[in-house]
Design a protein around this motif. Structure first.
Motif, PDB file in Angstrom:
ATOM      1  N   ILE A  55       0.855  -1.183   0.000  1.00  0.00           N
ATOM      2  CA  ILE A  55       0.000   0.000   0.000  1.00  0.00           C
ATOM      3  C   ILE A  55       0.892   1.235   0.000  1.00  0.00           C
ATOM      4  CG2 ILE A  55      -1.927   1.161   1.121  1.00  0.00           C
ATOM      5  CD1 ILE A  55      -2.518  -1.714   0.169  1.00  0.00           C
ATOM      6  N   GLU A  56       1.008   1.868  -1.159  1.00  0.00           N
ATOM      7  CA  GLU A  56       1.960   2.974  -1.311  1.00  0.00           C
ATOM      8  C   GLU A  56       1.647   4.140  -0.388  1.00  0.00           C
ATOM      9  OE1 GLU A  56       3.799   5.905  -4.792  1.00  0.00           O
ATOM     10  OE2 GLU A  56       2.565   4.187  -5.334  1.00  0.00           O
ATOM     11  N   ILE A  57       0.377   4.454  -0.194  1.00  0.00           N
ATOM     12  CA  ILE A  57       0.033   5.601   0.639  1.00  0.00           C
ATOM     13  C   ILE A  57       0.263   5.313   2.127  1.00  0.00           C
ATOM     14  CG2 ILE A  57      -1.639   6.529  -0.999  1.00  0.00           C
ATOM     15  CD1 ILE A  57      -3.859   5.384   0.788  1.00  0.00           C
ATOM     16  N   LYS A  58       0.539   4.050   2.454  1.00  0.00           N
ATOM     17  CA  LYS A  58       0.852   3.696   3.839  1.00  0.00           C
ATOM     18  C   LYS A  58       2.302   3.224   3.899  1.00  0.00           C
ATOM     19  CE  LYS A  58      -2.313   2.300   6.615  1.00  0.00           C
ATOM     20  NZ  LYS A  58      -3.300   1.521   7.401  1.00  0.00           N
ATOM     21  N   SER A  59       3.203   4.108   3.516  1.00  0.00           N
ATOM     22  CA  SER A  59       4.638   3.824   3.578  1.00  0.00           C
ATOM     23  C   SER A  59       5.353   5.067   4.092  1.00  0.00           C
ATOM     24  CB  SER A  59       5.172   3.418   2.199  1.00  0.00           C
ATOM     25  OG  SER A  59       4.994   4.462   1.247  1.00  0.00           O
ATOM     26  N   TRP A  60       6.350   4.851   4.924  1.00  0.00           N
ATOM     27  CA  TRP A  60       7.049   5.964   5.560  1.00  0.00           C
ATOM     28  C   TRP A  60       8.531   5.636   5.745  1.00  0.00           C
ATOM     29  CZ3 TRP A  60       2.643   3.557   7.390  1.00  0.00           C
ATOM     30  CH2 TRP A  60       1.448   4.292   7.283  1.00  0.00           C
ATOM     31  N   THR A  61       9.342   6.677   5.899  1.00  0.00           N
ATOM     32  CA  THR A  61      10.759   6.532   6.221  1.00  0.00           C
ATOM     33  C   THR A  61      11.047   7.321   7.484  1.00  0.00           C
ATOM     34  OG1 THR A  61      11.403   6.271   3.894  1.00  0.00           O
ATOM     35  CG2 THR A  61      13.123   6.933   5.445  1.00  0.00           C
ATOM     36  N   GLU A  62      11.614   6.658   8.470  1.00  0.00           N
ATOM     37  CA  GLU A  62      11.988   7.284   9.733  1.00  0.00           C
ATOM     38  C   GLU A  62      13.512   7.251   9.877  1.00  0.00           C
ATOM     39  OE1 GLU A  62      10.421   8.291  12.792  1.00  0.00           O
ATOM     40  OE2 GLU A  62       8.441   8.429  11.874  1.00  0.00           O
ATOM     41  N   LYS A  63      14.099   8.324  10.366  1.00  0.00           N
ATOM     42  CA  LYS A  63      15.528   8.317  10.656  1.00  0.00           C
ATOM     43  C   LYS A  63      15.743   7.672  12.021  1.00  0.00           C
ATOM     44  CE  LYS A  63      19.712  11.111  10.822  1.00  0.00           C
ATOM     45  NZ  LYS A  63      20.308  12.457  10.880  1.00  0.00           N
ATOM     46  N   LEU A  64      15.547   6.378  12.048  1.00  0.00           N
ATOM     47  CA  LEU A  64      15.650   5.603  13.287  1.00  0.00           C
ATOM     48  C   LEU A  64      16.451   4.329  13.019  1.00  0.00           C
ATOM     49  CD1 LEU A  64      14.694   5.747  16.254  1.00  0.00           C
ATOM     50  CD2 LEU A  64      12.742   4.333  15.594  1.00  0.00           C
ATOM     51  N   GLY A  65      17.482   4.464  12.182  1.00  0.00           N
ATOM     52  CA  GLY A  65      18.330   3.320  11.878  1.00  0.00           C
ATOM     53  C   GLY A  65      19.216   2.940  13.050  1.00  0.00           C
ATOM     54  N   VAL A  66      19.935   1.852  12.877  1.00  0.00           N
ATOM     55  CA  VAL A  66      20.777   1.318  13.942  1.00  0.00           C
ATOM     56  C   VAL A  66      21.841   2.319  14.382  1.00  0.00           C
ATOM     57  CG1 VAL A  66      22.426  -0.512  14.506  1.00  0.00           C
ATOM     58  CG2 VAL A  66      20.368  -1.054  13.185  1.00  0.00           C
ATOM     59  N   ASN A  67      22.286   3.155  13.471  1.00  0.00           N
ATOM     60  CA  ASN A  67      23.313   4.136  13.840  1.00  0.00           C
ATOM     61  C   ASN A  67      22.830   5.094  14.920  1.00  0.00           C
ATOM     62  OD1 ASN A  67      26.006   5.224  13.379  1.00  0.00           O
ATOM     63  ND2 ASN A  67      24.982   7.022  12.546  1.00  0.00           N
ATOM     64  N   GLN A  68      21.520   5.326  14.983  1.00  0.00           N
ATOM     65  CA  GLN A  68      20.990   6.180  16.056  1.00  0.00           C
ATOM     66  C   GLN A  68      21.240   5.548  17.423  1.00  0.00           C
ATOM     67  OE1 GLN A  68      19.641   9.312  15.572  1.00  0.00           O
ATOM     68  NE2 GLN A  68      20.482   8.922  13.541  1.00  0.00           N
ATOM     69  N   CYS A  69      21.148   4.217  17.471  1.00  0.00           N
ATOM     70  CA  CYS A  69      21.436   3.514  18.722  1.00  0.00           C
ATOM     71  C   CYS A  69      22.923   3.601  19.047  1.00  0.00           C
ATOM     72  CB  CYS A  69      21.005   2.047  18.594  1.00  0.00           C
ATOM     73  SG  CYS A  69      21.234   1.070  20.097  1.00  0.00           S
ATOM     74  N   VAL A  70      23.770   3.445  18.036  1.00  0.00           N
ATOM     75  CA  VAL A  70      25.219   3.542  18.241  1.00  0.00           C
ATOM     76  C   VAL A  70      25.589   4.922  18.779  1.00  0.00           C
ATOM     77  CG1 VAL A  70      27.471   3.482  17.102  1.00  0.00           C
ATOM     78  CG2 VAL A  70      25.689   1.840  16.432  1.00  0.00           C
ATOM     79  N   ILE A  71      25.012   5.965  18.203  1.00  0.00           N
ATOM     80  CA  ILE A  71      25.298   7.337  18.645  1.00  0.00           C
ATOM     81  C   ILE A  71      24.881   7.533  20.099  1.00  0.00           C
ATOM     82  CG2 ILE A  71      24.641   9.761  18.327  1.00  0.00           C
ATOM     83  CD1 ILE A  71      24.434   9.150  15.307  1.00  0.00           C
ATOM     84  N   ARG A  72      23.696   7.032  20.442  1.00  0.00           N
ATOM     85  CA  ARG A  72      23.216   7.174  21.825  1.00  0.00           C
ATOM     86  C   ARG A  72      24.184   6.519  22.805  1.00  0.00           C
ATOM     87  NH1 ARG A  72      16.800   5.512  21.634  1.00  0.00           N
ATOM     88  NH2 ARG A  72      16.191   6.732  19.791  1.00  0.00           N
ATOM     89  N   ILE A  73      24.644   5.315  22.469  1.00  0.00           N
ATOM     90  CA  ILE A  73      25.557   4.597  23.362  1.00  0.00           C
ATOM     91  C   ILE A  73      26.870   5.358  23.515  1.00  0.00           C
ATOM     92  CG2 ILE A  73      26.975   2.523  23.579  1.00  0.00           C
ATOM     93  CD1 ILE A  73      24.627   0.966  22.278  1.00  0.00           C
TER      94      ILE A  73
END
Length: 306
Positions: free
Chosen positions: A179-197
């Protein structure tokens, strides 16, 4: 790699921020440029008078992959690694790759032009000379290609989350149809976890923790460090896993009403650190699934044209 008529090779490259994947290879995206041949051998590509050492560290997140030559070089490396498996060094290649779902409409044409800027390319990789003719390129939205060959299994309502190093792509699949209208991109990749740590360790103890330690912990839940650092690793990674599900709920994810399929490197974090229903959440471990899907779609596209 899939072989098409007249010897054409269809090669899928999943150009991620953490790793570059083909159907059969995985390489970290780190790229170091040298004017002279590096002292140490291995994973080195020579092109246009420069030497590129590939695989040390990862590439930082950028919203447009064509702003520098890095992904162009990394794509050449991926093609070389895939061809090298069969002892092929001269080939006509049709490229198949992807972009985050919500970037495809605006960046497809420019990214295709970027990858195809040279039709004939000669370079040297790990001591072997490659002569490649790029005859075409297809750019697909990330997420869906990773499961396209198994789409018949997606009955009812499903949500697919592709958690890469830079982004998380989310796609609803209803009765086997994306469903194309129900697709999204979030900047929540694994690197965000690495940065937090890394930030937490620096804030609490004033030291820099190496990326390799963090990555090992995220993948396996283990690291050879003292307890005080293990506590930070565990707490921060568990919080990140919780944030993944919070982001999904923002897009109306409900485990009672739909199944969740997780692909990409973030799947190991969910598996090791999240609290979830294993009957309703399916983790696809194949890190090369997207590259295989790109190849499949391009191969089918070429078949329809012939």
């Amino acid at each position: 790699m899939r072989k098409f008529e007249n010897g054409l090779k269809v090669i899928g490259t999943d150009l991620g921020y953490g790793n570059i994947k083909t159907a059969n290879t995985v390489t970290p995206t780190g790229l170091t440029v040298y004017d002279t041949e590096p002292i140490f051998q291995g994973n080195t590509l020579e092109y246009n008078g420069k030497y590129y050492r590939v695989g040390e560290n990862h590439k930082e997140f950028i919203a447009d992959k064509s702003v520098d030559d890095d992904f162009y070089i990394l794509n050449l490396m991926a093609v070389a690694r895939e061809l090298q498996r069969t002892g092929t060094y001269t080939a006509s290649v049709y490229l198949a790759t992807g972009l985050p779902i919500t970037w495809v409409r605006t960046q497809r044409n420019s990214f295709k032009a970027y990858l195809m800027k040279n039709t004939l390319v000669d370079f040297r990789y790990n001591g072997n000379d490659f002569h490649i003719k790029f005859v075409g390129c297809s750019i697909y939205p990330q997420c869906y290609p990773a499961i396209v060959e198994h789409i018949h299994e997606f009955k009812g309502t499903n949500i697919l989350a592709d958690i890469g190093n830079g982004t998380m792509n989310i796609l609803y699949i209803q009765n086997k149809k994306p469903i194309e209208i129900k697709s999204w991109t979030e900047k929540l990749g694994v690197n965000q976890c690495v940065i937090r740590i890394k930030n937490t360790v620096m804030d609490m103890y004033g030291v820099k923790i190496d990326d390799s330690i963090v990555e090992q912990y995220l993948r396996f839940g283990k690291a050879d460090v003292s307890d005080k650092y293990l506590q930070i690793l565990h707490k921060t990674t568990t919080e990140y896993a919780t944030d993944i599900f919070a982001a999904l709920r923002k897009y109306e994810y409900n485990s009672d009403l739909m199944k969740l399929y997780i692909i990409g490197g973030g799947g190991c974090i969910v598996k090791n650190f999240a609290d979830y229903d294993k009957e309703r959440v399916i983790i696809i471990d194949d890190i090369c699934a997207a590259a295989k899907g790109f190849e499949y779609l391009a191969y089918m596209q070429l078949n329809r044209r012939s």
